[in-house]
Write a protein that holds these residues in place. Structure first.
Motif, PDB file in Angstrom:
ATOM      1  N   SER A 142      -3.624   0.999   8.380  1.00 13.16           N
ATOM      2  CA  SER A 142      -4.813   1.585   7.778  1.00 13.16           C
ATOM      3  C   SER A 142      -5.795   1.994   8.877  1.00 13.16           C
ATOM      4  O   SER A 142      -5.706   1.533  10.012  1.00 13.16           O
ATOM      5  CB  SER A 142      -5.493   0.584   6.845  1.00 13.16           C
ATOM      6  OG  SER A 142      -4.551  -0.158   6.095  1.00 13.16           O
ATOM      7  N   THR A 143      -6.747   2.864   8.519  1.00 15.68           N
ATOM      8  CA  THR A 143      -7.835   3.193   9.436  1.00 15.68           C
ATOM      9  C   THR A 143      -8.975   2.225   9.164  1.00 15.68           C
ATOM     10  O   THR A 143      -9.656   2.322   8.138  1.00 15.68           O
ATOM     11  CB  THR A 143      -8.304   4.644   9.240  1.00 15.68           C
ATOM     12  OG1 THR A 143      -7.199   5.522   9.472  1.00 15.68           O
ATOM     13  CG2 THR A 143      -9.428   4.987  10.214  1.00 15.68           C
ATOM     14  N   VAL A 144      -9.167   1.282  10.091  1.00 20.64           N
ATOM     15  CA  VAL A 144     -10.154   0.210   9.914  1.00 20.64           C
ATOM     16  C   VAL A 144     -11.078   0.197  11.127  1.00 20.64           C
ATOM     17  O   VAL A 144     -10.616   0.345  12.264  1.00 20.64           O
ATOM     18  CB  VAL A 144      -9.448  -1.158   9.767  1.00 20.64           C
ATOM     19  CG1 VAL A 144     -10.461  -2.276   9.606  1.00 20.64           C
ATOM     20  CG2 VAL A 144      -8.477  -1.138   8.596  1.00 20.64           C
ATOM     21  N   ILE A 163       3.469  -5.059   6.733  1.00 18.98           N
ATOM     22  CA  ILE A 163       2.875  -3.762   7.038  1.00 18.98           C
ATOM     23  C   ILE A 163       1.894  -3.431   5.922  1.00 18.98           C
ATOM     24  O   ILE A 163       2.243  -3.517   4.739  1.00 18.98           O
ATOM     25  CB  ILE A 163       3.941  -2.653   7.138  1.00 18.98           C
ATOM     26  CG1 ILE A 163       4.967  -2.996   8.223  1.00 18.98           C
ATOM     27  CG2 ILE A 163       3.287  -1.308   7.438  1.00 18.98           C
ATOM     28  CD1 ILE A 163       6.132  -2.009   8.283  1.00 18.98           C
ATOM     29  N   THR A 164       0.672  -3.049   6.286  1.00 17.46           N
ATOM     30  CA  THR A 164      -0.301  -2.617   5.297  1.00 17.46           C
ATOM     31  C   THR A 164      -0.755  -1.202   5.612  1.00 17.46           C
ATOM     32  O   THR A 164      -0.953  -0.840   6.770  1.00 17.46           O
ATOM     33  CB  THR A 164      -1.525  -3.553   5.261  1.00 17.46           C
ATOM     34  OG1 THR A 164      -2.031  -3.728   6.586  1.00 17.46           O
ATOM     35  CG2 THR A 164      -1.162  -4.912   4.685  1.00 17.46           C
ATOM     36  N   CYS A 165      -0.924  -0.409   4.563  1.00 14.05           N
ATOM     37  CA  CYS A 165      -1.455   0.950   4.686  1.00 14.05           C
ATOM     38  C   CYS A 165      -2.373   1.158   3.490  1.00 14.05           C
ATOM     39  O   CYS A 165      -1.932   1.563   2.406  1.00 14.05           O
ATOM     40  CB  CYS A 165      -0.323   1.978   4.704  1.00 14.05           C
ATOM     41  SG  CYS A 165      -0.861   3.658   5.118  1.00 14.05           S
ATOM     42  N   ASP A 175       2.486  -2.672  -4.598  1.00 11.53           N
ATOM     43  CA  ASP A 175       1.295  -1.847  -4.792  1.00 11.53           C
ATOM     44  C   ASP A 175       0.724  -2.197  -6.161  1.00 11.53           C
ATOM     45  O   ASP A 175       1.465  -2.608  -7.068  1.00 11.53           O
ATOM     46  CB  ASP A 175       1.657  -0.359  -4.730  1.00 11.53           C
ATOM     47  CG  ASP A 175       0.431   0.533  -4.613  1.00 11.53           C
ATOM     48  OD1 ASP A 175       0.066   0.884  -3.473  1.00 11.53           O
ATOM     49  OD2 ASP A 175      -0.174   0.867  -5.647  1.00 11.53           O
ATOM     50  N   LEU A 176      -0.579  -2.049  -6.311  1.00 12.75           N
ATOM     51  CA  LEU A 176      -1.194  -2.307  -7.615  1.00 12.75           C
ATOM     52  C   LEU A 176      -0.651  -1.366  -8.668  1.00 12.75           C
ATOM     53  O   LEU A 176      -0.599  -1.705  -9.861  1.00 12.75           O
ATOM     54  CB  LEU A 176      -2.719  -2.157  -7.502  1.00 12.75           C
ATOM     55  CG  LEU A 176      -3.423  -3.191  -6.613  1.00 12.75           C
ATOM     56  CD1 LEU A 176      -4.912  -2.893  -6.533  1.00 12.75           C
ATOM     57  CD2 LEU A 176      -3.189  -4.603  -7.142  1.00 12.75           C
ATOM     58  N   GLY A 191       0.827  -1.199   0.000  1.00 12.31           N
ATOM     59  CA  GLY A 191       0.000   0.000   0.000  1.00 12.31           C
ATOM     60  C   GLY A 191       0.855   1.240   0.000  1.00 12.31           C
ATOM     61  O   GLY A 191       1.266   1.725   1.059  1.00 12.31           O
ATOM     62  N   LEU A 192       1.137   1.766  -1.183  1.00 15.98           N
ATOM     63  CA  LEU A 192       2.088   2.879  -1.317  1.00 15.98           C
ATOM     64  C   LEU A 192       1.389   4.148  -1.787  1.00 15.98           C
ATOM     65  O   LEU A 192       1.866   4.855  -2.678  1.00 15.98           O
ATOM     66  CB  LEU A 192       3.200   2.489  -2.302  1.00 15.98           C
ATOM     67  CG  LEU A 192       3.918   1.173  -1.985  1.00 15.98           C
ATOM     68  CD1 LEU A 192       4.908   0.824  -3.084  1.00 15.98           C
ATOM     69  CD2 LEU A 192       4.613   1.244  -0.622  1.00 15.98           C
ATOM     70  N   GLY A 193       0.240   4.458  -1.172  1.00 21.11           N
ATOM     71  CA  GLY A 193      -0.508   5.657  -1.526  1.00 21.11           C
ATOM     72  C   GLY A 193       0.067   6.902  -0.883  1.00 21.11           C
ATOM     73  O   GLY A 193       1.260   6.978  -0.573  1.00 21.11           O
ATOM     74  N   HIS A 194      -0.798   7.899  -0.641  1.00 24.58           N
ATOM     75  CA  HIS A 194      -0.349   9.182  -0.117  1.00 24.58           C
ATOM     76  C   HIS A 194       0.420   9.019   1.191  1.00 24.58           C
ATOM     77  O   HIS A 194       1.441   9.667   1.399  1.00 24.58           O
ATOM     78  CB  HIS A 194      -1.551  10.108   0.097  1.00 24.58           C
ATOM     79  CG  HIS A 194      -2.263  10.497  -1.159  1.00 24.58           C
ATOM     80  ND1 HIS A 194      -1.646  11.188  -2.178  1.00 24.58           N
ATOM     81  CD2 HIS A 194      -3.541  10.278  -1.571  1.00 24.58           C
ATOM     82  CE1 HIS A 194      -2.513  11.385  -3.160  1.00 24.58           C
ATOM     83  NE2 HIS A 194      -3.663  10.841  -2.816  1.00 24.58           N
ATOM     84  N   LEU A 195      -0.076   8.172   2.076  1.00 24.46           N
ATOM     85  CA  LEU A 195       0.598   7.946   3.353  1.00 24.46           C
ATOM     86  C   LEU A 195       1.624   6.823   3.267  1.00 24.46           C
ATOM     87  O   LEU A 195       2.771   6.977   3.685  1.00 24.46           O
ATOM     88  CB  LEU A 195      -0.435   7.596   4.435  1.00 24.46           C
ATOM     89  CG  LEU A 195      -1.220   8.741   5.066  1.00 24.46           C
ATOM     90  CD1 LEU A 195      -2.333   8.185   5.930  1.00 24.46           C
ATOM     91  CD2 LEU A 195      -0.299   9.618   5.906  1.00 24.46           C
ATOM     92  N   GLY A 196       1.196   5.690   2.725  1.00 25.00           N
ATOM     93  CA  GLY A 196       2.037   4.505   2.726  1.00 25.00           C
ATOM     94  C   GLY A 196       3.371   4.688   2.036  1.00 25.00           C
ATOM     95  O   GLY A 196       4.392   4.181   2.518  1.00 25.00           O
ATOM     96  N   GLY A 197       3.381   5.419   0.942  1.00 23.46           N
ATOM     97  CA  GLY A 197       4.632   5.632   0.224  1.00 23.46           C
ATOM     98  C   GLY A 197       5.670   6.332   1.082  1.00 23.46           C
ATOM     99  O   GLY A 197       6.860   5.966   1.079  1.00 23.46           O
ATOM    100  N   HIS A 198       5.241   7.331   1.842  1.00 25.24           N
ATOM    101  CA  HIS A 198       6.174   8.059   2.710  1.00 25.24           C
ATOM    102  C   HIS A 198       6.615   7.199   3.893  1.00 25.24           C
ATOM    103  O   HIS A 198       7.786   7.216   4.284  1.00 25.24           O
ATOM    104  CB  HIS A 198       5.525   9.341   3.218  1.00 25.24           C
ATOM    105  CG  HIS A 198       5.264  10.351   2.151  1.00 25.24           C
ATOM    106  ND1 HIS A 198       6.240  10.754   1.246  1.00 25.24           N
ATOM    107  CD2 HIS A 198       4.141  11.050   1.831  1.00 25.24           C
ATOM    108  CE1 HIS A 198       5.728  11.665   0.434  1.00 25.24           C
ATOM    109  NE2 HIS A 198       4.455  11.847   0.761  1.00 25.24           N
TER     110      HIS A 198
END
Length: 302
Positions: A91-93, A61-63, A30-31, A7-14
């Motif tokens: 993640s927020t789950v 680790i997942t985000c 990441d997809l 999960g390398l999105g806005h948060l995960g990538g950083h």
């Protein structure tokens, strides 16, 4: 420790980049393969699938953007995780989903840490984001060096439910503060106050908040770019109300906030930045909240 980060999105990538810069062995997936390009250059390995990412990992680790995504990833990797591996969910789950996934992981010999983050994308980039930890103290201590490499304050709050709850409550407060900050700035503008002066006055007052110090800046710039979408805000607002109902706590302000964000999403779309919620007020009054000298993105110069 060898970490798999999915999960390398806005948060995960950083967060993943901070882990790599901290000297940890990291395999990423990441997809969107392009999201991993900078990480690979920095020393991470890229895996073509989630299953391959965890093949040699001591911890996953997942985000990810939603409980649905977290569920799909965990189901894909559980057969490939070795017993004794730790799953660190950033993640927020919502807790019922998290509890079910943690139970399924435990049946496979995998221990879960809930480690949601709070503070915004710019804090993730600078390595100052706050990490809220829930889970066994020993498991937390084993992974504390990695968590500290990814963020600033790392706070152990107890079990999975405690970390998940505090995270949702921080978002609930942030969304309420955002709506209130927009209303305060609009009143100041209509009263003839220079908005740059109004921003500074509020920041130096008892009415200040983290949200005002950050999101008000990108609102006054006009970019609204906070790196967090309306879809995510609506999701987390719903989590807050679910927690309130489950625990028997009436959340009147949160209910109004959720309805406001539902209206904002309907008006501007799910991919619009959550800070655009103040545009509802701008459109109603026919007056934009703009002032010179504010950045389009936090952490960048004007």
């Amino acid at each position: 420790m060898h970490y798999a980060f999915i999960g390398l999105g806005h948060l995960g990538g950083h967060l993943a980049m901070n882990l790599v810069k901290g000297g940890f062995a990291v395999t990423v997936h990441d997809l969107d393969r392009d999201a991993a390009a900078g990480l690979v250059q920095a020393g991470a390995r890229f895996a073509a699938s989630a299953a391959l990412a965890v093949a040699e990992a001591d911890a996953l680790i997942t985000c990810l953007p939603s409980p649905k995504a977290s569920t799909a990833v965990l189901e894909a990797v559980l057969p490939h995780l070795r017993p004794g591996t730790t799953w660190i969910e950033m993640s927020t789950v919502d807790f019922p989903v998290l509890a079910d996934l943690a139970r399924r992981a435990e049946e496979a010999g995998v221990v879960t840490l809930a480690c949601p983050v709070t503070g915004g994308v710019h804090k993730a980039k600078s390595g100052e984001i706050t990490i809220l930890v829930g889970g066994a103290k020993g498991t937390y201590e084993r992974h504390a060096p990695a968590l500290k490499a990814m963020g600033g304050a790392v706070i152990h709050l107890g079990g999975l439910e405690q970390a998940a709850t505090v995270k949702v409550m921080t978002n609930m407060l942030a969304f309420i503060h955002l709506i209130a900050a927009g209303e305060a700035l609009m009143v100041c503008k209509q009263a003839g106050v220079d908005l740059k002066d109004a921003f500074e006055a509020i920041r130096a007052s008892s009415g200040n908040s983290f949200v005002h110090e950050t999101e008000s800046q990108v609102i006054l710039n006009g970019s609204y770019d906070i790196g967090f979408t309306m879809d995510l805000a609506v999701k987390d607002a719903g989590f807050a109300l679910e927690i309130g109902r489950r625990l028997g706590v009436p959340l009147k302000l949160a209910s109004m906030m959720e309805q406001t964000f539902l209206e904002g999403r309907a008006r501007y779309g799910g991919n619009a930045w959550s800070s655009m919620i103040v545009k509802l007020l701008e459109d109603t009054t026919g007056s934009a909240l703009r002032a010179p000298g504010f950045p389009a993105r936090l952490g960048e110069a004007d």
